[in-house]
Design a protein around this motif. Structure first.
Motif, PDB file in Angstrom:
ATOM      1  N   GLY A   1      -4.410  16.009 -30.542  1.00  0.00           N
ATOM      2  CA  GLY A   1      -5.361  17.023 -30.980  1.00  0.00           C
ATOM      3  C   GLY A   1      -4.648  18.294 -31.406  1.00  0.00           C
ATOM      4  N   HIS A   2      -3.667  18.723 -30.586  1.00  0.00           N
ATOM      5  CA  HIS A   2      -2.860  19.893 -30.940  1.00  0.00           C
ATOM      6  C   HIS A   2      -2.152  19.673 -32.277  1.00  0.00           C
ATOM      7  CE1 HIS A   2      -2.377  20.692 -26.338  1.00  0.00           C
ATOM      8  NE2 HIS A   2      -3.473  21.260 -26.810  1.00  0.00           N
ATOM      9  N   GLN A   3      -1.657  18.443 -32.457  1.00  0.00           N
ATOM     10  CA  GLN A   3      -0.890  18.152 -33.669  1.00  0.00           C
ATOM     11  C   GLN A   3      -1.722  18.353 -34.929  1.00  0.00           C
ATOM     12  OE1 GLN A   3       0.936  14.229 -33.180  1.00  0.00           O
ATOM     13  NE2 GLN A   3       1.462  14.757 -31.063  1.00  0.00           N
ATOM     14  N   LEU A   4      -3.020  18.068 -34.851  1.00  0.00           N
ATOM     15  CA  LEU A   4      -3.895  18.285 -36.014  1.00  0.00           C
ATOM     16  C   LEU A   4      -3.881  19.757 -36.434  1.00  0.00           C
ATOM     17  CD1 LEU A   4      -7.092  16.176 -35.171  1.00  0.00           C
ATOM     18  CD2 LEU A   4      -5.345  15.663 -36.894  1.00  0.00           C
ATOM     19  N   ILE A   5      -4.017  20.646 -35.446  1.00  0.00           N
ATOM     20  CA  ILE A   5      -4.049  22.081 -35.742  1.00  0.00           C
ATOM     21  C   ILE A   5      -2.698  22.561 -36.254  1.00  0.00           C
ATOM     22  CG2 ILE A   5      -4.361  24.368 -34.731  1.00  0.00           C
ATOM     23  CD1 ILE A   5      -6.312  23.156 -32.764  1.00  0.00           C
ATOM     24  N   ILE A   6      -1.635  22.163 -35.555  1.00  0.00           N
ATOM     25  CA  ILE A   6      -0.296  22.638 -35.929  1.00  0.00           C
ATOM     26  C   ILE A   6       0.082  22.132 -37.325  1.00  0.00           C
ATOM     27  CG2 ILE A   6       2.154  22.532 -35.340  1.00  0.00           C
ATOM     28  CD1 ILE A   6       1.246  22.428 -32.364  1.00  0.00           C
ATOM     29  N   ARG A   7      -0.206  20.869 -37.606  1.00  0.00           N
ATOM     30  CA  ARG A   7       0.100  20.332 -38.944  1.00  0.00           C
ATOM     31  C   ARG A   7      -0.689  21.076 -40.023  1.00  0.00           C
ATOM     32  NH1 ARG A   7       0.182  14.863 -36.584  1.00  0.00           N
ATOM     33  NH2 ARG A   7       2.337  14.126 -36.574  1.00  0.00           N
ATOM     34  N   HIS A   8      -1.950  21.405 -39.726  1.00  0.00           N
ATOM     35  CA  HIS A   8      -2.758  22.146 -40.696  1.00  0.00           C
ATOM     36  C   HIS A   8      -2.146  23.522 -40.951  1.00  0.00           C
ATOM     37  CE1 HIS A   8      -6.550  22.914 -42.881  1.00  0.00           C
ATOM     38  NE2 HIS A   8      -6.314  24.170 -42.548  1.00  0.00           N
ATOM     39  N   ALA A   9      -1.678  24.172 -39.865  1.00  0.00           N
ATOM     40  CA  ALA A   9      -1.044  25.489 -40.020  1.00  0.00           C
ATOM     41  C   ALA A   9       0.223  25.382 -40.871  1.00  0.00           C
ATOM     42  CB  ALA A   9      -0.726  26.081 -38.653  1.00  0.00           C
ATOM     43  N   VAL A  10       1.008  24.335 -40.636  1.00  0.00           N
ATOM     44  CA  VAL A  10       2.239  24.135 -41.406  1.00  0.00           C
ATOM     45  C   VAL A  10       1.903  23.871 -42.878  1.00  0.00           C
ATOM     46  CG1 VAL A  10       4.212  22.576 -41.750  1.00  0.00           C
ATOM     47  CG2 VAL A  10       3.628  23.370 -39.440  1.00  0.00           C
ATOM     48  N   ASP A  11       0.917  23.016 -43.117  1.00  0.00           N
ATOM     49  CA  ASP A  11       0.523  22.716 -44.505  1.00  0.00           C
ATOM     50  C   ASP A  11       0.032  23.979 -45.219  1.00  0.00           C
ATOM     51  OD1 ASP A  11       1.144  20.076 -44.091  1.00  0.00           O
ATOM     52  OD2 ASP A  11      -0.923  19.417 -43.812  1.00  0.00           O
ATOM     53  N   ARG A  12      -0.749  24.788 -44.500  1.00  0.00           N
ATOM     54  CA  ARG A  12      -1.269  26.031 -45.100  1.00  0.00           C
ATOM     55  C   ARG A  12      -0.115  26.987 -45.402  1.00  0.00           C
ATOM     56  NH1 ARG A  12      -3.813  27.866 -48.389  1.00  0.00           N
ATOM     57  NH2 ARG A  12      -5.340  29.533 -48.237  1.00  0.00           N
ATOM     58  N   ALA A  13       0.841  27.047 -44.486  1.00  0.00           N
ATOM     59  CA  ALA A  13       1.994  27.925 -44.693  1.00  0.00           C
ATOM     60  C   ALA A  13       2.804  27.492 -45.917  1.00  0.00           C
ATOM     61  CB  ALA A  13       2.879  27.919 -43.439  1.00  0.00           C
ATOM     62  N   ARG A  14       2.987  26.185 -46.076  1.00  0.00           N
ATOM     63  CA  ARG A  14       3.739  25.698 -47.229  1.00  0.00           C
ATOM     64  C   ARG A  14       3.001  26.047 -48.522  1.00  0.00           C
ATOM     65  NH1 ARG A  14       6.482  25.653 -43.567  1.00  0.00           N
ATOM     66  NH2 ARG A  14       7.703  23.974 -42.612  1.00  0.00           N
TER      67      ARG A  14
END
Length: 320
Positions: A30-43
């Motif tokens: 569940g955490h990974q979903l949020i963190i990956r979204h943050a990384v994708d948004r940052a990129r």
């Protein structure tokens, strides 16, 4: 990946960033979903992705003595976050003074003045600030004032673990405490890990022909229920198939609870004083006291055989 402890560690020339905030204990799926979204948004925005977390766990400061068992120490969480593409992790010391920071002050002091947030990514139930009064709705309002976006990601994930309960750190801790390490692994996306330094024990395992690494675990570690488990012992850059014993060693009337790992078929290992990790793959059996030493040795032989089979099957699945 950069690692900072406290706001003063953030470089003075740090520019805009995408931020996500939370304890993220275990960095589960569940955490990974949020963190990956943050990384994708940052990129997409061309800026770094930053995770803000806390030490100690906020509950220990708000309600002393209530520190939950930890699924992963901070250095392990940072490693897992780095694998997800995070550029920096900020660990904020959670003190009584910090706990009194209002949601508005938190936004200004952390997100605006220091991290220059361009976007903040959170789960729908995120709360922050004094008495957890800050909500994602409040955060979104502040974003309009201070020029940052707020994106809410539903971290709802479920599976067979816990009878279909939504994945969470709380559920994972419960499964670990019950010895259901397979269910915990489903939530985490990997085996539950325990770390610590190898210390000298009673050395009975060596005398019995099964020398074990006696792991002095880190404070507040989530340790599985007493029993025998199959898994791996990680030491000196190598993952070794292992038979793992957790408990008080009732055969010898022990009272101290220990985690001991036997690296299967490895001879002459000297791990004393080294920091090692133990991954729990599967529960094999509960602890038991045998009538004779010969019965214990026979059972230990069967345990090692079963652990060997389980680890080999898991490694074959991984390579398939």
């Amino acid at each position: 990946m950069q690692r900072w402890r406290g706001l003063e560690d953030i470089p003075h020339d740090w520019g805009r960033s995408v931020v996500t905030i939370g304890s993220y204990d275990g960095v589960h799926r569940g955490h990974q979903l949020i963190i990956r979204h943050a990384v994708d948004r940052a990129r997409a925005l061309g800026v770094p992705a930053v995770v803000v977390t806390f030490d100690p766990h906020p509950s220990e400061v708000v309600r002393p003595g209530s520190h939950p068992p930890l699924l992963a120490p901070h250095h392990r969480r940072a490693e897992l976050m780095a694998e997800l593409g995070v550029d920096a992790v900020l660990v904020l010391p959670f003190t009584t003074e910090f706990s009194k920071l209002s949601p508005a002050d938190f936004v200004v002091k952390v997100l605006v003045d220091k991290l220059h947030a361009k976007a903040v990514v959170e789960g729908p139930n995120f709360r922050f600030g004094h008495k957890a009064a800050g909500t994602v709705q409040f955060l979104a309002e502040q974003g309009k004032v201070y020029d940052f976006e707020v994106e809410v990601v539903d971290l709802f994930v479920s599976g067979e673990a816990g009878g279909g309960e939504p994945f969470s750190s709380t559920l994972t801790r419960r499964l670990v405490a019950e010895g259901q390490v397979e269910g915990a692994a489903e939530i985490l996306g990997r085996p539950h890990r325990v770390e610590g330094v190898v210390v000298r024990g009673a050395q009975r395992g060596r005398d019995l022909g099964f020398p074990t690494a006696n792991v002095e675990t880190l404070p507040h570690t989530a340790i599985p229920a007493d029993g025998v488990y199959a898994g791996w012992l990680h030491a000196q850059g190598e993952a070794m198939p292992a038979a793992i014993s957790v408990g008080t060693n009732p055969q010898f009337d022990g009272t101290e609870r220990t985690v001991e790992a036997y690296a299967i078929d490895r001879v002459g290992l000297d791990l004393y004083g080294l920091h090692v990790a133990v991954d729990f793959l599967a529960f094999v059996r509960g602890q038991a006291k045998f009538d004779t030493l010969d019965e214990l040795l026979a059972q230990m032989g069967r345990d090692v055989e079963r652990c060997t089979e389980l680890v080999a099957a898991a490694e074959q699945d991984k390579d398939a």
